[in-house]
Design an enzyme around this catalytic site. Structure first.
Site, PDB file in Angstrom:
ATOM      1  N   HIS A   1      -9.081 -53.611   2.623  1.00 50.27           N
ATOM      2  CA  HIS A   1     -10.526 -53.763   2.831  1.00 50.27           C
ATOM      3  C   HIS A   1     -11.253 -52.539   2.289  1.00 50.27           C
ATOM      4  O   HIS A   1     -12.226 -52.648   1.542  1.00 50.27           O
ATOM      5  CB  HIS A   1     -10.834 -53.967   4.311  1.00 50.27           C
ATOM      6  CG  HIS A   1     -12.277 -53.830   4.667  1.00 50.27           C
ATOM      7  ND1 HIS A   1     -13.227 -54.776   4.336  1.00 50.27           N
ATOM      8  CD2 HIS A   1     -12.960 -52.841   5.292  1.00 50.27           C
ATOM      9  CE1 HIS A   1     -14.409 -54.371   4.758  1.00 50.27           C
ATOM     10  NE2 HIS A   1     -14.277 -53.194   5.343  1.00 50.27           N
TER      11      HIS A   1
ATOM     12  N   ASP B   1     -28.809 -51.413 -26.603  1.00 48.35           N
ATOM     13  CA  ASP B   1     -27.576 -51.752 -25.885  1.00 48.35           C
ATOM     14  C   ASP B   1     -27.018 -50.449 -25.341  1.00 48.35           C
ATOM     15  O   ASP B   1     -27.635 -49.398 -25.456  1.00 48.35           O
ATOM     16  CB  ASP B   1     -26.558 -52.415 -26.840  1.00 48.35           C
ATOM     17  CG  ASP B   1     -25.547 -53.266 -26.072  1.00 48.35           C
ATOM     18  OD1 ASP B   1     -25.044 -52.799 -25.030  1.00 48.35           O
ATOM     19  OD2 ASP B   1     -25.268 -54.397 -26.489  1.00 48.35           O
TER      20      ASP B   1
ATOM     21  N   TRP C   1      -7.194 -46.482   3.362  1.00 46.34           N
ATOM     22  CA  TRP C   1      -7.578 -46.342   1.955  1.00 46.34           C
ATOM     23  C   TRP C   1      -7.434 -44.900   1.481  1.00 46.34           C
ATOM     24  O   TRP C   1      -7.409 -44.624   0.296  1.00 46.34           O
ATOM     25  CB  TRP C   1      -9.003 -46.840   1.722  1.00 46.34           C
ATOM     26  CG  TRP C   1     -10.081 -45.857   2.073  1.00 46.34           C
ATOM     27  CD1 TRP C   1     -10.499 -45.536   3.326  1.00 46.34           C
ATOM     28  CD2 TRP C   1     -10.857 -45.059   1.178  1.00 46.34           C
ATOM     29  NE1 TRP C   1     -11.483 -44.586   3.260  1.00 46.34           N
ATOM     30  CE2 TRP C   1     -11.735 -44.291   1.955  1.00 46.34           C
ATOM     31  CE3 TRP C   1     -10.914 -44.928  -0.211  1.00 46.34           C
ATOM     32  CZ2 TRP C   1     -12.645 -43.385   1.407  1.00 46.34           C
ATOM     33  CZ3 TRP C   1     -11.823 -44.031  -0.760  1.00 46.34           C
ATOM     34  CH2 TRP C   1     -12.672 -43.274   0.037  1.00 46.34           C
TER      35      TRP C   1
ATOM     36  N   SER D   1     -11.446 -47.314 -15.707  1.00 49.22           N
ATOM     37  CA  SER D   1     -12.623 -48.140 -15.940  1.00 49.22           C
ATOM     38  C   SER D   1     -13.900 -47.371 -15.584  1.00 49.22           C
ATOM     39  O   SER D   1     -14.874 -47.371 -16.341  1.00 49.22           O
ATOM     40  CB  SER D   1     -12.525 -49.423 -15.121  1.00 49.22           C
ATOM     41  OG  SER D   1     -13.766 -50.046 -15.034  1.00 49.22           O
ATOM     42  N   SER D   2     -13.898 -46.688 -14.420  1.00 52.12           N
ATOM     43  CA  SER D   2     -15.098 -45.949 -14.021  1.00 52.12           C
ATOM     44  C   SER D   2     -15.409 -44.830 -15.002  1.00 52.12           C
ATOM     45  O   SER D   2     -16.571 -44.571 -15.303  1.00 52.12           O
ATOM     46  CB  SER D   2     -14.934 -45.289 -12.660  1.00 52.12           C
ATOM     47  OG  SER D   2     -14.382 -46.151 -11.758  1.00 52.12           O
TER      48      SER D   2
ATOM     49  N   HIS E   1     -15.369 -36.940  -1.089  1.00 52.94           N
ATOM     50  CA  HIS E   1     -16.756 -36.743  -0.695  1.00 52.94           C
ATOM     51  C   HIS E   1     -17.734 -37.013  -1.826  1.00 52.94           C
ATOM     52  O   HIS E   1     -18.688 -37.761  -1.635  1.00 52.94           O
ATOM     53  CB  HIS E   1     -17.006 -35.409  -0.007  1.00 52.94           C
ATOM     54  CG  HIS E   1     -18.267 -35.510   0.787  1.00 52.94           C
ATOM     55  ND1 HIS E   1     -18.333 -36.169   1.987  1.00 52.94           N
ATOM     56  CD2 HIS E   1     -19.535 -35.162   0.487  1.00 52.94           C
ATOM     57  CE1 HIS E   1     -19.580 -36.204   2.403  1.00 52.94           C
ATOM     58  NE2 HIS E   1     -20.329 -35.595   1.517  1.00 52.94           N
TER      59      HIS E   1
ATOM     60  N   GLU F   1     -17.235 -39.045  -4.057  1.00 48.42           N
ATOM     61  CA  GLU F   1     -17.172 -40.510  -4.167  1.00 48.42           C
ATOM     62  C   GLU F   1     -18.213 -41.179  -3.273  1.00 48.42           C
ATOM     63  O   GLU F   1     -18.832 -42.173  -3.647  1.00 48.42           O
ATOM     64  CB  GLU F   1     -15.761 -40.985  -3.803  1.00 48.42           C
ATOM     65  CG  GLU F   1     -15.596 -42.499  -3.657  1.00 48.42           C
ATOM     66  CD  GLU F   1     -15.725 -43.241  -4.973  1.00 48.42           C
ATOM     67  OE1 GLU F   1     -15.591 -42.604  -6.026  1.00 48.42           O
ATOM     68  OE2 GLU F   1     -15.982 -44.460  -4.928  1.00 48.42           O
TER      69      GLU F   1
ATOM     70  N   TYR G   1     -21.055 -40.077  -2.608  1.00 47.17           N
ATOM     71  CA  TYR G   1     -22.353 -40.000  -3.284  1.00 47.17           C
ATOM     72  C   TYR G   1     -22.369 -40.801  -4.572  1.00 47.17           C
ATOM     73  O   TYR G   1     -23.425 -41.238  -5.015  1.00 47.17           O
ATOM     74  CB  TYR G   1     -22.740 -38.535  -3.506  1.00 47.17           C
ATOM     75  CG  TYR G   1     -23.019 -37.885  -2.178  1.00 47.17           C
ATOM     76  CD1 TYR G   1     -24.144 -38.246  -1.457  1.00 47.17           C
ATOM     77  CD2 TYR G   1     -22.139 -36.992  -1.616  1.00 47.17           C
ATOM     78  CE1 TYR G   1     -24.379 -37.718  -0.205  1.00 47.17           C
ATOM     79  CE2 TYR G   1     -22.367 -36.451  -0.368  1.00 47.17           C
ATOM     80  CZ  TYR G   1     -23.487 -36.819   0.332  1.00 47.17           C
ATOM     81  OH  TYR G   1     -23.715 -36.308   1.573  1.00 47.17           O
TER      82      TYR G   1
ATOM     83  N   SER H   1     -35.696 -46.290  -5.077  1.00 43.52           N
ATOM     84  CA  SER H   1     -36.819 -45.547  -5.649  1.00 43.52           C
ATOM     85  C   SER H   1     -37.581 -46.357  -6.693  1.00 43.52           C
ATOM     86  O   SER H   1     -38.703 -46.010  -7.060  1.00 43.52           O
ATOM     87  CB  SER H   1     -36.326 -44.252  -6.296  1.00 43.52           C
ATOM     88  OG  SER H   1     -35.636 -43.484  -5.355  1.00 43.52           O
TER      89      SER H   1
ATOM     90  N   HIS I   1     -14.918 -31.245   5.606  1.00 42.66           N
ATOM     91  CA  HIS I   1     -15.465 -31.714   6.885  1.00 42.66           C
ATOM     92  C   HIS I   1     -14.822 -33.044   7.293  1.00 42.66           C
ATOM     93  O   HIS I   1     -15.054 -33.521   8.391  1.00 42.66           O
ATOM     94  CB  HIS I   1     -16.996 -31.815   6.858  1.00 42.66           C
ATOM     95  CG  HIS I   1     -17.543 -32.847   5.935  1.00 42.66           C
ATOM     96  ND1 HIS I   1     -18.721 -32.701   5.270  1.00 42.66           N
ATOM     97  CD2 HIS I   1     -17.084 -34.054   5.575  1.00 42.66           C
ATOM     98  CE1 HIS I   1     -18.955 -33.768   4.539  1.00 42.66           C
ATOM     99  NE2 HIS I   1     -17.980 -34.602   4.706  1.00 42.66           N
ATOM    100  N   HIS I   2     -14.029 -33.639   6.404  1.00 38.79           N
ATOM    101  CA  HIS I   2     -13.250 -34.821   6.794  1.00 38.79           C
ATOM    102  C   HIS I   2     -11.949 -34.413   7.466  1.00 38.79           C
ATOM    103  O   HIS I   2     -11.149 -35.267   7.813  1.00 38.79           O
ATOM    104  CB  HIS I   2     -12.916 -35.663   5.560  1.00 38.79           C
ATOM    105  CG  HIS I   2     -14.127 -36.218   4.871  1.00 38.79           C
ATOM    106  ND1 HIS I   2     -14.617 -37.470   5.126  1.00 38.79           N
ATOM    107  CD2 HIS I   2     -14.958 -35.681   3.958  1.00 38.79           C
ATOM    108  CE1 HIS I   2     -15.682 -37.690   4.386  1.00 38.79           C
ATOM    109  NE2 HIS I   2     -15.921 -36.622   3.664  1.00 38.79           N
TER     110      HIS I   2
ATOM    111  N   THR J   1     -31.383 -34.589   1.595  1.00 34.12           N
ATOM    112  CA  THR J   1     -31.435 -35.993   2.017  1.00 34.12           C
ATOM    113  C   THR J   1     -32.742 -36.251   2.763  1.00 34.12           C
ATOM    114  O   THR J   1     -33.391 -37.283   2.572  1.00 34.12           O
ATOM    115  CB  THR J   1     -30.235 -36.342   2.909  1.00 34.12           C
ATOM    116  OG1 THR J   1     -29.062 -35.819   2.299  1.00 34.12           O
ATOM    117  CG2 THR J   1     -30.085 -37.829   3.058  1.00 34.12           C
TER     118      THR J   1
ATOM    119  N   LYS K   1     -35.617 -36.698   0.418  1.00 33.20           N
ATOM    120  CA  LYS K   1     -35.676 -38.037  -0.170  1.00 33.20           C
ATOM    121  C   LYS K   1     -36.316 -39.029   0.800  1.00 33.20           C
ATOM    122  O   LYS K   1     -37.185 -39.807   0.415  1.00 33.20           O
ATOM    123  CB  LYS K   1     -34.270 -38.512  -0.553  1.00 33.20           C
ATOM    124  CG  LYS K   1     -33.631 -37.670  -1.629  1.00 33.20           C
ATOM    125  CD  LYS K   1     -32.377 -38.309  -2.162  1.00 33.20           C
ATOM    126  CE  LYS K   1     -32.720 -39.430  -3.087  1.00 33.20           C
ATOM    127  NZ  LYS K   1     -32.823 -39.039  -4.491  1.00 33.20           N
TER     128      LYS K   1
ATOM    129  N   ARG L   1      -9.762 -45.295  15.440  1.00 37.59           N
ATOM    130  CA  ARG L   1      -9.877 -46.317  14.403  1.00 37.59           C
ATOM    131  C   ARG L   1      -8.491 -46.757  13.971  1.00 37.59           C
ATOM    132  O   ARG L   1      -7.485 -46.143  14.340  1.00 37.59           O
ATOM    133  CB  ARG L   1     -10.670 -45.781  13.216  1.00 37.59           C
ATOM    134  CG  ARG L   1     -10.031 -44.603  12.546  1.00 37.59           C
ATOM    135  CD  ARG L   1     -10.969 -43.942  11.575  1.00 37.59           C
ATOM    136  NE  ARG L   1     -11.091 -44.679  10.333  1.00 37.59           N
ATOM    137  CZ  ARG L   1     -11.353 -44.104   9.159  1.00 37.59           C
ATOM    138  NH1 ARG L   1     -11.548 -42.811   9.071  1.00 37.59           N
ATOM    139  NH2 ARG L   1     -11.458 -44.826   8.066  1.00 37.59           N
TER     140      ARG L   1
END
Lengths: 381, 529, 156
Positions: free
Chosen positions: B81, B110, B146, B173-174, B257, B259, B261, B272, B306-307, B332, B335, B454
């Site tokens: 998931h 293009d 994950w 790909s990315s 991290h 990722e 963002y 926006s 921080h994770h 943040t 924004k 979790r």
């Protein structure tokens, strides 16, 4: 929002559960909206810090979205409101950059103090090593009163409850055979490590959570201020039965603790085995069955059929029916690249018993006895 | 300029005016609009697949006890998931938006590398197949979460290798997509469109693509080391061989991290575009938006641990990562204030894109606040790996990224299909989504606070009520997403003809071409007034 | 995009491919990215995770190749120069320059429709060159009108 604790929950349960099936066990459960009530001074600090943070965030949230919803209701095109054209204001932009910085500084101060206290594991009264295994905890009292006590702590909730074949008890999934017993008011330092994968030792009421990392030792501490039983769980995903390795801590008075230490030591002395004794199948197999149930049955299943292909069957297994050395080697060293971990933390007699049991159970009928001395020799190799 | 109808120019070396028919058209296309559409369809399909896995998880957690899947399957579900939603659904969705809209927004014909664009899309389906079919191989799929933490990953079967391979493919790909986007945005802007005049969506994608280029090799390295630890006897993460399992966590979150963002920043970009259009007022503080987004991106590189507050790093490390993490609240906040100020004294109307944007703003901010609570090391030690974290990141990923993607989809559907979507159904989709979303995830805050870890398939009785609410919400949320499918299909089939600019407050070059956007647009760059 | 420089006797049009970033700025962008990416990868390599380094290297290489591949198109231009004696059409694509000279009095310039778009053709007997790739429709018409009228003047 998360600011009040669950008291009488009848009204809330009415809207939650109306029309839904709730078992009798469920109806007794209490809904809780905040952290568990802590029983340590540090836990109380964390509790208050969280509450403070939530309130500050809540106030800012309400203020910002008060403005937004004012705009949503008043500055509507359908109400004929004409759009203004402004699109920047240096003053405002600088202001709303600087002000949050000060709010954050205000929050950082108590947070820093709490961390410094949390990490101060110096001068403990009792030091206990908690070792994570797939999937149970092992405890060794290393220093202080009770030094030398050592046991493992397994989930004691019966399988039928988990499989919904029996009613669930009050402490469903949060009960163990051997609780960790500590005295009230003493600084207890917990060293964490693991045997196989990463686990995490977590008791919410003690405000303690520490990863248990194989090959490394980490530490944390608590000083319980109340007696009672406090329950937690492994917090780091550690494989199949991650959800089934609870941590249960019983905090007792000093006198009760002394009694418990005495009893536990006598028990351990009685259970100490003579490593040179030669056993028969009849002596070892019943003991092996208990060890199997506590250590092996989660994967290989009580009926020896396993859960192939991840967890192979032992009934009819080539390893179990083959040469003893092969099976001893697997138990002592595990199997690299599979879920089979090393069980070298068990005593020679225990390993001998469980091997003997597997070789003489289900359809396996070798009649062989593996002696503790065999294990001892294999270890020395 | 582009107002000349059908300004297609054959001097260009496109060579794609005679499309092969049928499926080959899609296999061989190098047109950014075709590829954008394929990305969007692919991500929606993956969203459904990942969503079904989420529903299996929630069905198992509906009541205490084991009912639906065994614990091993359960762990495979949570792992897949996560991987599918992050790498298969959300990231490709925003790459789809980038493909469709960036050339239209900057007045380019293009993407810079049209053929590479085709390849970067067609890498995705094999990766998706690898991930989903790994459920069927002996031993099942990866079941380590994950995050793929070793040493647990070393215990897995071949499903783990398939997941690693899939992550590699998705990473390639990315990177190809990002190189393409960076080159396009830097070099192919129409004359007069300076960087500081670009639509904010292009800015956010420029920053995102930069993040992808910076961190993808780190992920590739991390999973490769797991692979060599598994099969080639190395000991990067094996303490017995002199390695360190925690090193993996550092590497993973150094990728992980940013990722977060990579997923959130394009979402900021879409919102926006949408909020000013329906406020009929220019975006407030354009320049500060650009600076804030860049600051968030830079900060994302220095907060990863921080994770990992509970792995037992030195107290100085915990303090540093706490302060750095709290700092993210400043840009943040800027924004969020800018978006609210854009709405302030505008002339607001509430079509579906605007509803989703307001939903985004409201719930993403809530997720931001729970993030601030989690940034406090002492509090995080209590909440780490609990359902509070699950609630937090779903507020950011679902109410943040997904709601913003819906806002963008409804906003540009008329441009893509040439038809207006069914506004009633769109609004229904929004209200169902927001109600069921909160029902699913708000209560998970309480579960985490009360101590529910979790990634567990079964839980003690004190957590029963909230889990039941959450599961009911999840099924409601899942079913509500089918409304969106109906809206899109209806819109493709027909409906009210969309004018070139269906939203009276919308600004930008994409609204100067007809709806649906012709196959070739801006063959020569438009001139900005 | 196009610089029109005309004196009474001379006429010159240069049209360049649109490129919104100078090669110098692009190089700078690349260097910053490459240095950052390699610093990160080297740090991880020093921490023991050396597998990050080859991936970062390959990726920086890919980014460099992409910029070079695009950069080769950046210099593309068309130059049409008319003086008293000769009409010079110079077309540069991917660093290859081709020059054709025409006798003004025998040369015609016209717009040709192709599909939904158009192109500009310079023709002299059976020789022809297509130009106007980098001009939009309006500027193409302008070019054809200006140049035709000047070629007409040469004829008399």
């Amino acid at each position: 929002m998360a600011l009040y604790r669950g008291g009488s929950s009848i009204a809330r349960r009415a809207w939650v559960g109306s029309g839904l099936f709730l078992s009798a066990g469920l109806a007794r459960a209490e809904m809780r909206f905040n952290l568990q009530q802590p029983i340590t001074e540090l836990g109380q600090t964390v509790y208050d810090l969280h509450l403070l943070m939530t309130i500050v965030c809540g106030v800012i949230f309400v203020a910002v979205f008060g403005v937004m919803f004012w705009s949503v209701f008043v500055h509507r095109k359908s109400a004929g409101y004409k759009a203004a054209t402004f699109h920047e204001s240096t003053t405002v932009e600088i202001l709303w950059t600087i002000v949050p910085v000060f709010i954050l500084l205000g929050m950082a101060w108590p947070a820093t103090k709490t961390i410094l206290a949390m990490r101060d594991t110096s001068s403990p009264d009792i030091t206990i090593k908690a070792t994570g295994y797939q999937w149970k905890w092992g405890y060794d009292y290393l220093k202080g009163e009770g030094e030398g006590i050592s046991f493992t702590s397994n989930l004691s909730t019966p399988q039928p409850q988990i499989r919904n074949e029996a009613g669930k008890g009050e402490n469903y999934l949060l009960e163990v055979d051997n609780e960790l017993v500590v005295p009230v008011g003493k600084k207890v330092r917990i060293l964490t490590t693991a045997n196989d994968v990463i686990h995490a030792w977590w008791v919410p009421a003690l405000a303690v959570k520490q990863d248990a990392i194989p090959g490394f030792i980490r530490d944390t501490w608590f000083r319980a201020e109340q007696t009672g039983v406090f329950r937690g769980q492994c917090a780091e995903l550690c494989g199949k039965d991650h959800g089934y390795m609870p941590v249960v801590v019983r905090v007792v008075t000093q006198d009760e603790y002394v009694d418990w230490v005495g009893k536990k030591k006598a028990e351990l002395a009685a259970a100490a085995d003579d490593p040179n004794k030669m056993y028969t199948v009849e002596e070892l197999a019943p003991r092996g069955e208990k060890i199997f149930a506590a250590n092996c049955a989660a994967c290989h299943q009580a009926n020896g059929q396993g859960l192939p292909p991840a967890f192979p069957a032992l009934d009819g297994s080539k390893v179990v029916l083959g040469p003893q050395d092969g099976q001893i080697d697997v138990l002592l060293h595990g199997r690299q690249g599979t879920a089979m971990a090393s069980f070298k933390h068990l005593s020679d007699t225990e390993i001998a018993a469980v091997i003997t049991y597997t070789r003489n159970s289900w359809s396996n009928n070798t009649g062989e006895v593996v002696q503790p001395s065999d294990i001892k020799m294999a270890r020395e190799e | 300029m582009a107002a000349i109808p059908g300004g297609a120019d054959h001097a260009h070396d496109h060579g794609h005016d005679h499309h092969p028919g049928g499926i080959m058209r899609w296999v061989t296309t190098t047109n950014h609009k075709d590829i954008g559409s394929m990305y969007l369809w692919f991500s929606f399909a993956m969203f459904i697949v990942g969503g079904i896995m989420a529903l299996v998880i929630r069905a198992e957690l509906f009541q205490p006890g084991l009912q639906v899947v065994d614990p091993d399957r359960f762990n495979q579900m949570t792992t897949l998931h996560g991987l599918i939603m992050v790498f298969g659904a959300i990231m490709p969705a925003f790459v789809g938006f980038a493909n469709w809209m960036i050339p239209l927004m900057i007045g380019a014909s293009d993407m810079a590398f049209a053929r590479m664009n085709n390849w970067s899309f067609w890498l995705l389906p094999p990766a998706a197949i690898l991930l989903t079919t790994s459920l069927l191989v002996p031993g099942g799929a990866a079941a380590s979460g994950w995050t793929l933490y070793p040493p647990l990953t070393v215990q897995m079967g071949i499903g783990m290798d398939m997941a690693i391979f899939a992550v590699h493919i998705l990473g390639i790909s990315s990177i190809m997509g990002s190189i393409n986007i960076v080159t396009t945005i830097l070099n192919m802007r129409a004359p007069g469109m300076t960087l500081m005049k670009m639509p904010l969506f292009c800015w956010t994608w420029l920053i995102t693509a930069y993040l992808v280029i910076a961190v993808m090799p780190v992920l590739a390295g991390a999973v490769t080391m797991i692979l060599t630890d598994r099969h080639f006897g190395t000991s990067f993460f094996n303490a017995a061989g002199g390695g360190d399992p925690v090193l993996y966590q550092h590497i993973f979150w150094f990728f992980g991290h940013p990722e977060v963002y990579i997923i959130a920043i394009p979402a900021f970009g879409v919102v926006s575009q949408v909020i000013p259009a329906f406020s009929r007022k220019p975006l407030f503080g354009y320049a500060s938006m650009v600076y804030a987004t860049s600051s968030i991106a830079i900060l994302s590189f220095i907060v990863w641990a921080h994770h990992m507050y509970t792995v037992g790093m030195p107290v100085a490390g915990q303090l540093y990562f706490m302060f750095a993490t709290m700092l993210i609240a400043v840009p943040t906040g800027v924004k969020v204030f800018n978006w609210v100020a854009t709405m302030w004294r505008g002339s607001l109307s509430f079509e579906t894109p605007m509803l989703f944007s307001i939903g985004f703003l409201f719930l993403f901010t809530l997720g931001g606040f729970s993030g601030l609570v989690l940034s406090m090391t002492a509090v995080d030690v209590q909440l780490h790996d609990s359902y509070y974290v699950v609630a937090h990141f779903h507020y950011v990923m679902v109410a943040g990224a997904l709601f913003s993607a819906y806002a963008g989809a409804y906003y540009w559907l008329p441009k893509w299909t040439g038809h207006m979507y069914d506004e009633k159904l769109g609004k229904l989709h929004f209200w169902l989504s927001i109600i069921f979303f909160n029902m699913t995830f708000f209560v998970q805050h309480f579960l985490g606070l009360a101590g529910m870890p979790r990634r567990i398939p079964d839980y003690s009785l004190q957590f029963a009520e909230f889990n039941m609410i959450s599961s009911i919400g999840a099924f409601g949320f899942g079913l509500s997403q089918l409304v969106f499918l109906v809206v899109v299909l209806k819109c493709l089939k027909g409906g009210e003809k969309a004018p070139a600019k269906p939203w009276d407050g919308a600004e930008g070059l994409e609204w100067t071409v007809p709806s649906p956007a012709p196959h070739h647009t801006f063959e020569t760059p438009p001139v900005l007034k | 995009m196009s610089a029109v420089l005309s004196r009474s006797s001379e006429f010159c049009v240069v049209a360049r491919r649109n490129c919104s970033m100078s090669p110098r700025a692009l190089l700078l962008f690349f260097l910053v990215t490459a240095v950052l990416s390699l610093i990160v990868a080297t740090s991880w390599a020093l921490a023991g995770a050396w597998w990050v380094l080859p991936f970062a290297g390959v990726e920086v290489g890919a980014l460099g190749c992409a910029f070079i591949a695009f950069g080769r198109r950046v210099g593309d231009y068309e130059r049409i120069h008319l003086d008293d004696n000769v009409l010079l059409v110079e077309v540069c694509e991917r660093n290859r320059v081709s020059r054709q000279e025409f006798v003004p009095s025998w040369t015609k310039i016209e717009m040709r429709r192709v599909g939904p778009g158009s192109e500009v053709v310079v023709r002299c007997r059976d020789r022809e060159v297509v130009v106007g790739r980098y001009l939009d429709e309006r500027n193409r018409e302008l070019l054809v009108r200006e140049l035709s009228s000047r070629l007409q003047q040469r004829r008399f």
